[in-house]
Design a protein around this motif. Structure first.
Motif, mmCIF file in Angstrom:
data_model
loop_
_atom_site.group_PDB
_atom_site.id
_atom_site.type_symbol
_atom_site.label_atom_id
_atom_site.label_comp_id
_atom_site.label_asym_id
_atom_site.label_seq_id
_atom_site.Cartn_x
_atom_site.Cartn_y
_atom_site.Cartn_z
ATOM 1 N N GLY A 224 22.531 1.567 -4.289
ATOM 2 C CA GLY A 224 22.742 2.841 -3.617
ATOM 3 C C GLY A 224 21.573 3.796 -3.745
ATOM 4 N N LYS A 225 20.709 3.556 -4.721
ATOM 5 C CA LYS A 225 19.547 4.418 -4.953
ATOM 6 C C LYS A 225 18.316 3.539 -5.181
ATOM 7 C CE LYS A 225 17.728 8.542 -5.936
ATOM 8 N NZ LYS A 225 17.604 9.621 -4.934
ATOM 9 N N PRO A 226 17.798 2.883 -4.122
ATOM 10 C CA PRO A 226 16.680 1.952 -4.303
ATOM 11 C C PRO A 226 15.317 2.627 -4.394
ATOM 12 C CG PRO A 226 17.353 1.980 -2.015
ATOM 13 C CD PRO A 226 18.314 2.878 -2.747
ATOM 14 N N HIS A 227 15.238 3.913 -4.056
ATOM 15 C CA HIS A 227 13.968 4.642 -4.098
ATOM 16 C C HIS A 227 14.130 5.909 -4.933
ATOM 17 C CE1 HIS A 227 13.898 2.380 -0.251
ATOM 18 N NE2 HIS A 227 12.671 2.098 -0.645
ATOM 19 N N MET A 228 13.083 6.238 -5.687
ATOM 20 C CA MET A 228 13.112 7.445 -6.517
ATOM 21 C C MET A 228 11.747 8.107 -6.499
ATOM 22 S SD MET A 228 15.342 6.259 -9.847
ATOM 23 C CE MET A 228 15.468 7.932 -10.447
ATOM 24 N N SER A 229 11.751 9.422 -6.577
ATOM 25 C CA SER A 229 10.508 10.175 -6.672
ATOM 26 C C SER A 229 10.092 10.289 -8.139
ATOM 27 C CB SER A 229 10.700 11.575 -6.086
ATOM 28 O OG SER A 229 11.609 12.325 -6.891
ATOM 29 N N LEU A 230 8.861 10.731 -8.351
ATOM 30 C CA LEU A 230 8.391 10.916 -9.728
ATOM 31 C C LEU A 230 9.208 12.003 -10.419
ATOM 32 C CD1 LEU A 230 6.399 10.192 -11.942
ATOM 33 C CD2 LEU A 230 4.814 11.896 -10.983
ATOM 34 N N ASN A 231 9.604 13.040 -9.697
ATOM 35 C CA ASN A 231 10.433 14.090 -10.295
ATOM 36 C C ASN A 231 11.779 13.534 -10.763
ATOM 37 O OD1 ASN A 231 8.534 16.103 -9.944
ATOM 38 N ND2 ASN A 231 9.354 16.773 -7.968
ATOM 39 N N GLU A 232 12.363 12.657 -9.958
ATOM 40 C CA GLU A 232 13.652 12.065 -10.336
ATOM 41 C C GLU A 232 13.489 11.162 -11.559
ATOM 42 O OE1 GLU A 232 16.211 11.603 -6.256
ATOM 43 O OE2 GLU A 232 14.391 10.374 -6.426
ATOM 44 N N ILE A 233 12.416 10.389 -11.585
ATOM 45 C CA ILE A 233 12.161 9.520 -12.746
ATOM 46 C C ILE A 233 11.911 10.366 -13.983
ATOM 47 C CG2 ILE A 233 10.522 7.865 -13.723
ATOM 48 C CD1 ILE A 233 10.168 6.727 -10.904
ATOM 49 N N ARG B 234 3.122 6.673 1.569
ATOM 50 C CA ARG B 234 3.579 7.453 2.721
ATOM 51 C C ARG B 234 4.726 8.390 2.345
ATOM 52 N NH1 ARG B 234 6.238 5.344 6.105
ATOM 53 N NH2 ARG B 234 6.819 3.424 5.020
ATOM 54 N N THR B 235 5.642 7.856 1.526
ATOM 55 C CA THR B 235 6.834 8.634 1.170
ATOM 56 C C THR B 235 6.766 9.218 -0.234
ATOM 57 O OG1 THR B 235 7.956 6.656 0.330
ATOM 58 C CG2 THR B 235 8.256 7.189 2.667
ATOM 59 N N SER B 236 5.768 8.784 -1.023
ATOM 60 C CA SER B 236 5.651 9.205 -2.429
ATOM 61 C C SER B 236 6.882 8.804 -3.231
ATOM 62 C CB SER B 236 5.425 10.722 -2.529
ATOM 63 O OG SER B 236 4.237 11.100 -1.872
ATOM 64 N N LEU B 237 7.441 7.635 -2.905
ATOM 65 C CA LEU B 237 8.631 7.147 -3.592
ATOM 66 C C LEU B 237 8.344 5.810 -4.273
ATOM 67 C CD1 LEU B 237 11.431 7.903 -0.962
ATOM 68 C CD2 LEU B 237 10.879 9.209 -3.038
ATOM 69 N N TYR B 238 9.036 5.606 -5.387
ATOM 70 C CA TYR B 238 8.929 4.357 -6.129
ATOM 71 C C TYR B 238 10.135 3.475 -5.817
ATOM 72 C CZ TYR B 238 5.348 6.647 -9.003
ATOM 73 O OH TYR B 238 4.217 7.291 -9.428
ATOM 74 N N SER B 239 9.938 2.148 -5.929
ATOM 75 C CA SER B 239 11.033 1.186 -5.834
ATOM 76 C C SER B 239 10.710 0.029 -6.772
ATOM 77 C CB SER B 239 11.216 0.685 -4.396
ATOM 78 O OG SER B 239 10.040 0.057 -3.930
ATOM 79 N N LEU B 240 11.689 -0.831 -6.999
ATOM 80 C CA LEU B 240 11.462 -1.969 -7.884
ATOM 81 C C LEU B 240 10.456 -2.926 -7.266
ATOM 82 C CD1 LEU B 240 15.093 -2.710 -9.120
ATOM 83 C CD2 LEU B 240 13.262 -1.540 -10.347
ATOM 84 N N GLY B 241 9.614 -3.505 -8.120
ATOM 85 C CA GLY B 241 8.556 -4.391 -7.658
ATOM 86 C C GLY B 241 8.976 -5.849 -7.593
ATOM 87 N N PRO B 242 8.127 -6.713 -7.049
ATOM 88 C CA PRO B 242 8.480 -8.117 -6.847
ATOM 89 C C PRO B 242 8.738 -8.896 -8.134
ATOM 90 C CG PRO B 242 6.148 -7.731 -6.397
ATOM 91 C CD PRO B 242 6.794 -6.389 -6.525
ATOM 92 N N GLN B 243 8.136 -8.477 -9.232
ATOM 93 C CA GLN B 243 8.349 -9.204 -10.484
ATOM 94 C C GLN B 243 9.804 -9.097 -10.953
ATOM 95 O OE1 GLN B 243 6.363 -11.261 -11.800
ATOM 96 N NE2 GLN B 243 7.475 -11.725 -13.687
#
Length: 265
Positions: A38-47, A76-85
């Protein structure tokens, strides 16, 4: 006289260097665990807020996790998501689940009995996830199911099995889903009665029959037959459906269920 260890020191009074390492691992795990379906992307502020540290500290952790391919960053969005590893680790974790090793011979035997693809799924906290698939290769049309696939909670046969037998507090979306679909309510009642769910999406001609697997008195997975509407009957009393049910109950007994039968009310 023995030296008494002080906080932050080793057994002989030397500085304990493991505490910062443990904190680093804990913080990295906290960041990775903050991402959900439900929350696959997060900003640095949220982290930063989840971490409870300064933005500089959060940025340092995200930079290290990106270097390890555990996080990705979208400029583009300045958002983080989980990486391929993370996908590699998830696949390895699922492969190591006790239920996977226990189910292997049962799945192979069921393939021989029904001549269709057999799929094992477990609950990942939000939906069923495929952890093992044994393909049938004899038919002209071969049905393959990718390990790691996440199945729909309300429309898949496996999802409906979990909806039926999981404790309500583990499926907070259930009341809303039931209210929106009288057909789903009827299906869940039928699953409690027969111990099977049949799903036949009209759009792709694939039919799935699923049965629950229990460890002790708790559901731990689903076993499913997957084929075409031409080869898999939609009758829960068909020989194929009953073979699936017998196999799921035998596996449940192997995993500690007293009689391999559904125990939910």
């Amino acid at each position: 006289m023995a030296t008494k260890a002080q906080p932050g020191t080793g057994e002989q009074g030397a500085p304990d260097t493991t505490a910062p390492t443990i904190q680093t691992v804990q913080r990295a795990a906290l960041i990775l665990g903050s991402f959900t379906v439900g929350k696959p992307h997060m900003s640095l502020n949220e982290i930063t807020a989840r971490l409870g540290a300064s933005k500089a500290t959060a940025h340092r952790y995200t930079k290290a996790l990106r270097a390890a391919n555990l996080l990705r960053y979208d400029e583009r969005t300045s958002l983080y998501s989980l990486g391929p590893q993370v996908l590699t680790l998830a696949t390895a974790a699922r492969a190591g689940l006790p239920i996977v090793a226990a189910a292997e011979p049962y799945m192979e035997e069921l393939v021989r009995r029904v001549d269709e693809t057999i799929v094992l799924s477990v609950w990942d906290g939000e939906s069923p996830t495929v952890v093992r698939s044994v393909d049938n290769t004899d038919h002209m049309v071969r049905i393959s199911v990718r390990v790691g696939s996440r199945l729909d909670l309300t429309s898949s046969a496996q999802g409906r099995i979990f909806l039926t037998f999981l404790p309500p507090d583990q499926v907070p979306a259930l009341p809303r889903s039931v209210r929106k679909s009288p057909e789903l309510t009827e299906e869940l009642d039928a699953i409690r009665q027969h111990g099977l769910s049949v799903n036949s999406p009209a759009v792709n001609g694939v039919r799935t029959i699923a049965a629950p697997i229990f460890e002790g008195d708790k559901i731990s997975g689903t076993l499913a037959v997957v084929g075409t509407t031409a080869t898999v009957p939609d009758d829960v009393k068909s020989p194929m459906a009953q073979a699936l049910l017998e196999t799921a109950r035998a596996l449940s007994q192997r995993l500690g269920n007293s009689d391999g039968a559904p125990t939910a009310d």
